[in-house]
Design a protein around this motif. Structure first.
Motif, PDB file in Angstrom:
ATOM      1  N   LYS A 383       0.823  -1.210   0.000  1.00  0.00           N
ATOM      2  CA  LYS A 383       0.000   0.000   0.000  1.00  0.00           C
ATOM      3  C   LYS A 383       0.858   1.260   0.000  1.00  0.00           C
ATOM      4  CE  LYS A 383      -3.599   0.026   2.632  1.00  0.00           C
ATOM      5  NZ  LYS A 383      -4.460   0.059   3.851  1.00  0.00           N
ATOM      6  N   THR A 384       1.835   1.311   0.856  1.00  0.00           N
ATOM      7  CA  THR A 384       2.670   2.495   0.992  1.00  0.00           C
ATOM      8  C   THR A 384       3.605   2.631  -0.204  1.00  0.00           C
ATOM      9  OG1 THR A 384       2.619   2.219   3.393  1.00  0.00           O
ATOM     10  CG2 THR A 384       4.274   3.705   2.497  1.00  0.00           C
ATOM     11  N   ASN A 385       3.638   3.808  -0.796  1.00  0.00           N
ATOM     12  CA  ASN A 385       4.487   4.046  -1.960  1.00  0.00           C
ATOM     13  C   ASN A 385       5.963   3.980  -1.577  1.00  0.00           C
ATOM     14  OD1 ASN A 385       2.274   4.447  -3.693  1.00  0.00           O
ATOM     15  ND2 ASN A 385       2.109   6.597  -3.068  1.00  0.00           N
ATOM     16  N   ASP A 386       6.784   3.542  -2.529  1.00  0.00           N
ATOM     17  CA  ASP A 386       8.209   3.348  -2.259  1.00  0.00           C
ATOM     18  C   ASP A 386       8.884   4.615  -1.744  1.00  0.00           C
ATOM     19  OD1 ASP A 386       8.016   0.721  -2.995  1.00  0.00           O
ATOM     20  OD2 ASP A 386       8.930   0.964  -4.974  1.00  0.00           O
ATOM     21  N   HIS A 387       8.549   5.758  -2.351  1.00  0.00           N
ATOM     22  CA  HIS A 387       9.271   6.982  -1.988  1.00  0.00           C
ATOM     23  C   HIS A 387       9.024   7.387  -0.544  1.00  0.00           C
ATOM     24  CE1 HIS A 387       5.338   8.921  -2.878  1.00  0.00           C
ATOM     25  NE2 HIS A 387       5.753   9.844  -2.035  1.00  0.00           N
ATOM     26  N   ALA A 475      -3.175   9.865   0.422  1.00  0.00           N
ATOM     27  CA  ALA A 475      -2.525  10.365  -0.794  1.00  0.00           C
ATOM     28  C   ALA A 475      -3.459  11.374  -1.446  1.00  0.00           C
ATOM     29  CB  ALA A 475      -2.201   9.222  -1.752  1.00  0.00           C
ATOM     30  N   ASP A 478      -4.118  11.691  -5.299  1.00  0.00           N
ATOM     31  CA  ASP A 478      -4.959  10.710  -5.997  1.00  0.00           C
ATOM     32  C   ASP A 478      -6.439  10.881  -5.675  1.00  0.00           C
ATOM     33  OD1 ASP A 478      -2.686   9.550  -7.079  1.00  0.00           O
ATOM     34  OD2 ASP A 478      -2.459   8.145  -5.410  1.00  0.00           O
ATOM     35  N   GLY A 491      -1.077   5.819   0.574  1.00  0.00           N
ATOM     36  CA  GLY A 491       0.276   5.448   0.213  1.00  0.00           C
ATOM     37  C   GLY A 491       1.296   6.559   0.263  1.00  0.00           C
ATOM     38  N   ASP A 492       0.887   7.828   0.422  1.00  0.00           N
ATOM     39  CA  ASP A 492       1.835   8.945   0.393  1.00  0.00           C
ATOM     40  C   ASP A 492       2.229   9.433   1.786  1.00  0.00           C
ATOM     41  OD1 ASP A 492       2.230   9.015  -2.276  1.00  0.00           O
ATOM     42  OD2 ASP A 492       0.995  10.772  -2.682  1.00  0.00           O
TER      43      ASP A 492
END
Length: 848
Positions: A383-387, A475, A478, A491-492
């Motif tokens: 769920k969590t974005n890589d960055h 996020a 989105d 995710g952000d």
């Protein structure tokens, strides 16, 4: 006549311990045939085509009899764990055509399982732990043995040392002729066996009592001991024998050893442990030299080792000073090297002499090359974005390896609140000593980070409904993408919260949003919030809310918080600008001295905080967290040309019981509080220390002071402190702060209008029941003391309201923190003579 293939018999014997009988063949060895047909016989419920397909034998293909193809087919069928017997026959041969027959007997399925000898509530647990599911499990000798051993060991660990488990099976004949068995498991736990005595023989230098204290998990009977029971667990006992030897090594007896140990049954309920030791002679440290060190001087290494020549030999302490495996961030020589890039270094203490019971040592060091990170990766984040994760990493590709950076990264990821802190794992791999590189992968397990609050109940004369939504990994970019709603854009790492609360007499609406990395390049947190509250007075005639008599508050705030580098990067500087507008219409309650009018609160808040809590923010096992802040308004009295001394003198001469004078008092106070003027200083600190295992001791200190720039203008009636109770503010109308002090009714330790100063001290002992991903549960005991004062003249930091008690906390990601406390107040409430006594407090969404 059917001919059994000899090589296949050997293959079956090699693969399985089943006894297989068959006729031996006298046909030519290794001859090639065309497989013409395969016939499936025996007691099996599997479709012949399925068995043939599974065996990988194909009709019409060329095979060698005996040969590898048939051996592999038998192996595959054995590996399926579906059959108790497999016989392969060469039924007949016609020229170069071979006809095979595979005779199978299915393993029986588990029909019914009955467990006797344990409580009904434990039966389903035992079935689940052993995967005993009717109709889905094949009954093998391994299943029977595993079940017996598991249950036996389970109850032995609970102190039932004489546990005996019997497993019987009975074949069941049913209408579909399927092989089934019923299983009966009988558990005879016997009496719980306790350790009556632990007796040492051969010890002259260390007493029995000191050696028994060294055994952390194995204890003899003691009626006053609560935390550790006197039960015998073999694995723990073996570890404790090592601890006994370590105790000797701590006191210089490096040659001490256990000669023998035995168990003597006193009766069915008690045993005595006899431990024979040989102490040997006491040693002292001699000369200690460092060999191979070029990066750090002898003096630097000695400052870490801290062992002086002539001191009593302590093998345990020596081992910890070189590499303390119990603390990942311990101050030891290994960590000194690893925090400076020398991942491949090795440090070994070698005894060079032991003459006259004096041990000379060489600390031999192989430093190796400095190591650098090659590949840095993250896995498990669905769920969590890589960055969001990568920006928290302190280990970058090409950067020098530092163990402290790995530990700090784990703590930072745990503090995000998006992952199960107990399962965060750094995996070091691909060690390359020649190139001096290493790869690291951070494995994360995501947990729910959003919460929903939905409450309903009666209070204040009517129904109160609450709806709260908190999205802690939001996020916002989105928000207009339909496909991102799963169920919300996430995710952000942003936070968004909405809260609505309403009854007949009040309404509260609030919205807040925060971005922890404004711009995405620096850890600068941006936050903003909006709120609006309506409060209505009760009409005693209609028994409804009088909407013409109201008090409204509208507020907005904007803040920035920046991580600092000095004194260290655990510090954060925060700043916020806020504005509240208070509007009163015919709202005469005594809470304010005017019922019609308004007040404005424009203030600036600056705060300095330092948070180095260990990985899990819900149950930290070390570190500290403190905040100091100042909330300041503009000193309007310096430039607004209002004579507040004259207004104060006039007000002091008026009679509040006179209608005209009361009206004038309201006008004066409206002028005094049109723009609020104040300063507010607060400090709060919490410290966490792990005492033993996961037992954590928390200490806390709080202080708050509300002051006035102009004493003629006085301390404002807003922004006050209300001390006592569970600390839940419900809905705060006037910027008040509700301070928890258990053991007393809510807000009972402050005056009606709130205090302008308070202090509080707290001690808390915590121990977890479970720290799983779905729920974290821990129990606690506490002692607290605090007091609230109306002015600084009355302030006495030692005149406190004291309390103590115990409680329970449950944290579930979807609902936040829930808990209950039972507190006993030892002092009387203000104006009373009887102590507060026991109070029950329910905790919802409170800080951890």
């Amino acid at each position: 006549m059917k001919t059994y293939i000899k090589s296949l018999l050997l293959a079956c014997i090699f693969i399985s311990t089943s006894v297989v009988t068959a006729q031996q063949s006298d046909f030519n060895q290794g001859k090639r045939y065309i497989l013409e047909d395969i016939k499936i016989t025996g007691n099996t419920n599997f479709n012949p085509g399925t068995i043939i397909s599974f065996s990988r034998l194909k009709i019409g293909e060329e095979i060698v009899i005996p040969g590898e193809q048939i051996s592999n087919a038998i192996k595959k069928m054995w590996d399926s764990n579906l059959f108790s017997s497999i016989d392969v026959y060469l039924a007949k041969v016609e020229g170069n055509k071979a006809y095979l027959e595979i005779n199978l007997i299915d393993l029986p399925e588990l029909n019914n399982i009955e467990i006797q000898g344990v409580k009904k509530g434990k039966i389903e647990e035992l079935k689940k732990d052993n995967n005993l599911v009717s109709g889905q499990v094949k009954v093998t000798e391994n299943l029977i043995t595993t079940t017996r051993n598991y249950i036996t060991n389970k109850y032995k660990k609970q102190g039932f040392l004489n546990t005996k488990v019997t497993v019987n099976t009975k074949e069941v004949v049913d209408s579909i002729e399927k092989s089934r068995v019923d299983m009966l498991v009988y558990v005879d736990k016997g009496q719980k066996v306790k350790i009556n005595k632990i007796i040492f023989n051969g010890n002259e230098q260390l007493s029995d009592r000191k050696l028994r204290r060294a055994m952390k998990n194995t204890k003899q009977k003691n009626p006053i001991r609560v935390l550790k029971r006197s039960k015998y667990i073999k694995e723990d006992y073996k570890e404790d024998l090592v601890s006994v030897i370590d105790k000797y090594k701590e006191n210089g007896y490096r040659d001490a050893r256990i000669l023998s140990d035995s168990i003597v049954y006193k009766n069915d309920r008690t045993i005595t442990l006899y431990i024979d030791v040989e102490e040997g002679e006491q040693y002292k440290f001699g000369k200690i030299e460092f060999v191979g060190n070029t990066v750090f001087s002898d003096a630097r290494l000695q400052s870490i080792l801290k062992i002086e020549e002539g001191s009593t030999y302590n093998g345990v302490e020596l081992r910890k000073r070189i590499a303390d495996e119990t603390k990942p961030d311990a101050i030891d020589i290994t960590n000194l090297y690893q925090d400076n890039g020398y991942l491949f270094s090795t440090i070994n203490p070698v005894e060079t002499s032991a003459e006259g019971n004096v041990i000379d040592l060489e600390i031999r060091i192989s430093e190796g090359k400095p190591a650098y990170f090659n590949n840095v990766s993250v896995s498990g984040n669905d769920k969590t974005n890589d960055h969001v994760i990568y920006r928290e990493l302190r280990t970058k590709p090409g950067a020098l390896y530092r163990k402290s950076d790995v530990i700090r990264t784990i703590r930072e990821l745990g503090q995000l609140g998006f992952f199960d802190a107990q399962q965060l794992t750094p995996n070091m791999k691909n060690f390359n000593t020649q190139d001096g590189t290493v790869d690291i992968e951070y494995q994360v397990v995501e947990r729910g980070s959003s919460q929903i609050e939905l409450q309903g109940g009666y209070g204040g004369g009517g129904f109160i409904g609450t709806l709260g939504l908190s999205f802690n990994n939001f996020a916002i970019k989105d928000i207009f993408k339909k496909e991102a709603y799963k169920p919300i854009p996430s995710g952000d790492g942003q936070s968004l919260a909405l809260r609505l609360q309403a009854s007949r007499f009040f309404q509260t609406y609030s919205f807040s949003f925060s971005e922890p990395w404004l711009g995405g390049k620096r850890p600068v947190q941006f936050s903003t919030s909006l709120s609006h509250t309506k409060q209505f007075l009760f009409d005693p005639i209609s028994r409804r809310a009088d909407r013409d008599r109201r008090f409204n508050i509208t507020g907005i705030s904007v803040g920035l918080a920046k991580r600092l580098k000095v004194p260290d990067d655990y510090f954060q500087l925060s700043q916020a600008l806020s504005f509240q507008h208070y509007n009163l219409k015919n709202y005469n309650t005594g809470l304010f001295t005017f019922g019609d009018g308004y007040s404005n609160n424009l203030s600036y808040t600056i705060g300095l905080s330092r948070n180095n809590l260990f990985t899990d923010p819900i149950y930290p096992m070390g570190g500290s967290n403190f905040q100091i802040s100042a909330k300041l308004s503009i000193p309007y009295s310096l430039f607004n040309d209002v004579d507040y001394k004259a207004l104060k003198d006039e007000r002091d001469q008026l009679d509040p019981t006179d209608i005209d004078d009361a009206t004038r008092i309201g006008e004066i106070d409206q002028e005094r509080y049109k723009w609020l003027e104040f300063y507010k200083i607060k400090f709060k600190g919490d410290w966490y220390n792990r005492i033993w295992d996961k037992l954590v001791f928390k200490t806390g200190l709080e202080f708050g002071f509300l002051g006035a720039y102009n004493q003629d203008r006085g301390v404002i009636p807003f922004e006050r402190f209300f001390l006592g109770g569970d600390g839940l503010g419900n809905f705060a109308l006037d910027g008040r702060e509700v301070i928890q002090l258990r053991g007393y009714p809510n807000q009972s330790l402050s005056s009606q209008d709130g205090g302008s100063i308070y202090n509080k001290f707290s001690l808390e002992l915590r121990y977890p029941i479970t720290l799983g991903a779905q729920a974290k549960i821990y129990g606690l005991g506490f002692m607290e003391a605090g007091a609230s004062y109306d002015n600084f003249r009355d302030f006495d930091p030692f005149k406190l309201n004291r309390s103590a008690g115990f409680g329970l906390r449950i944290f579930m990601p979807a609902f936040g923190l829930l808990g209950i406390d039972f507190g006993h107040g030892f002092d009387a409430l203000p104006g009373q003579t009887v102590k507060s006594g026991w109070q029950t407090h329910f905790i919802i969404g409170q800080q951890f």
